[in-house]
Design an enzyme around this catalytic site. Sequence first.
Site, mmCIF file in Angstrom:
data_model
loop_
_atom_site.group_PDB
_atom_site.id
_atom_site.type_symbol
_atom_site.label_atom_id
_atom_site.label_comp_id
_atom_site.label_asym_id
_atom_site.label_seq_id
_atom_site.Cartn_x
_atom_site.Cartn_y
_atom_site.Cartn_z
ATOM 1 N N ASP A 158 -2.789 1.659 -7.075
ATOM 2 C CA ASP A 158 -1.526 1.017 -7.047
ATOM 3 C C ASP A 158 -0.449 1.573 -7.707
ATOM 4 O OD1 ASP A 158 0.472 -1.019 -6.101
ATOM 5 O OD2 ASP A 158 -0.039 -2.093 -8.098
ATOM 6 N N SER A 159 0.552 1.209 -7.689
ATOM 7 C CA SER A 159 1.944 2.021 -8.438
ATOM 8 C C SER A 159 1.773 1.345 -10.097
ATOM 9 C CB SER A 159 3.160 1.910 -7.780
ATOM 10 O OG SER A 159 3.338 0.308 -7.732
ATOM 11 N N GLY A 172 8.735 0.713 -4.153
ATOM 12 C CA GLY A 172 9.398 -0.066 -3.151
ATOM 13 C C GLY A 172 10.859 0.766 -2.876
ATOM 14 N N CYS A 202 -2.004 -1.879 -2.592
ATOM 15 C CA CYS A 202 -0.582 -1.851 -2.397
ATOM 16 C C CYS A 202 0.020 -1.891 -1.241
ATOM 17 C CB CYS A 202 -0.201 -0.617 -3.193
ATOM 18 S SG CYS A 202 1.636 -0.126 -3.051
ATOM 19 N N ASN A 203 0.754 -2.992 -0.705
ATOM 20 C CA ASN A 203 1.032 -3.024 0.455
ATOM 21 C C ASN A 203 2.273 -1.998 0.997
ATOM 22 O OD1 ASN A 203 0.899 -6.188 1.523
ATOM 23 N ND2 ASN A 203 0.722 -6.067 -0.432
ATOM 24 N N CYS A 211 3.131 -8.269 -1.687
ATOM 25 C CA CYS A 211 2.803 -7.259 -2.621
ATOM 26 C C CYS A 211 1.953 -7.460 -3.741
ATOM 27 C CB CYS A 211 4.034 -7.009 -3.429
ATOM 28 S SG CYS A 211 4.435 -6.168 -5.040
ATOM 29 N N THR A 212 1.094 -6.551 -4.148
ATOM 30 C CA THR A 212 -0.100 -7.075 -4.946
ATOM 31 C C THR A 212 0.320 -7.361 -6.283
ATOM 32 O OG1 THR A 212 -0.317 -4.773 -5.258
ATOM 33 C CG2 THR A 212 -1.831 -5.769 -3.555
ATOM 34 N N HIS A 213 1.614 -7.165 -6.666
ATOM 35 C CA HIS A 213 2.028 -7.532 -7.939
ATOM 36 C C HIS A 213 2.352 -9.154 -7.785
ATOM 37 C CE1 HIS A 213 2.872 -3.476 -9.124
ATOM 38 N NE2 HIS A 213 3.204 -3.746 -10.241
HETATM 39 N N1 DGL Z 1 2.270 -3.512 -5.723
HETATM 40 C C1 DGL Z 1 3.009 -2.651 -4.831
HETATM 41 C C2 DGL Z 1 2.704 -3.535 -3.260
HETATM 42 O O1 DGL Z 1 1.757 -4.225 -3.122
HETATM 43 C C3 DGL Z 1 4.354 -2.423 -5.079
HETATM 44 C C4 DGL Z 1 5.112 -2.380 -6.165
HETATM 45 C C5 DGL Z 1 5.941 -1.191 -6.151
HETATM 46 O O2 DGL Z 1 7.342 -1.357 -5.837
HETATM 47 O O3 DGL Z 1 5.668 -0.324 -6.606
HETATM 48 O O4 DGL Z 1 3.588 -3.357 -2.640
#
Ligand code: DGL
Length: 269
Positions: free
Chosen positions: A17-18, A50, A81-82, A196-198
């Site tokens: 992920d990021s 994003g 990560c989506n 978004c996984t966050h």
């Molecule tokens: N966790 C990431 C997702 O699932 C994105 C977060 C980011 O913008 O880097 O989309």
Amino acid sequence: MSGAYRQSDEPPILMLDSGVGGLTVLREARVLMPDRRFVYIVDDAGFPYGDWKEDALKARLVALFGRLIEEHRPLACVVACNTASTLALDDLRAAYPEMTFVGTVPAIKPAAERTRSGLVSVLATPGTVERQYTRDLITQWATRCEVRLVGSVKLAALAETYMRQAFVDEEAVRAEILPCFVETEGRRTDIVVLACTHYPFLVNRMRKTAPWPVDWLDPAEAIARRTLSVLPARPERGATERQMDIAVFTAGSPDALTRRLIQGFGLTA
Ligand code: DGL
């Protein structure tokens, strides 16, 4: 990149992920696969995904996975990560046909199956809501619902801060989620897809600041199940010592707060 790795280690599952968002997937994967070894990649040099232009992020991901596959020789790669999955899954599979990739894409199908009001919102990064992939999911699975796409600029960064400092600006969370709540002709949004996984890290604050109760759909467990299903059967092993899971940061050595955070998830940097 930083992270300790020994060539003799058992092939891991690589998860990327990021930032810290993919840890929501890792914690579910650990429940289902407690004996597997995980390498968790934080592409913090690229955070936030994003905001990236599509071509540049795609090229970054294809090149990065090439290096990671070469170095870690994983059993499978989970794109946790989506924003990355909706953009680059097809290219990753085409570039590395020998590798199994598991993606994380907005849970639009289960949301469409479960909604009673027919009003569903998808909360994601600006990148994910723009994607053709996301729009195709709606056309394929949710034509009988009204789906509102809500791109949040701030939530991923709020989750990063919250996980390190245990503090989050609740008013900022409220403002980011508010566009998800639609009321029309006596019907109200009843499902918000956390795409978004966050975001699952902030779900309690979302519940607290939401104008009315909804189901918050977190796909982490489904991603973990999918990962388990694609892994090769495991050869019987003797009682060898379990190797540590590691985290690798593309921006180099993480700061003390980040180190403590990932240690809390059983990872060493
Ligand atoms: N966790 C990431 C997702 O699932 C994105 C977060 C980011 O913008 O880097 O989309």
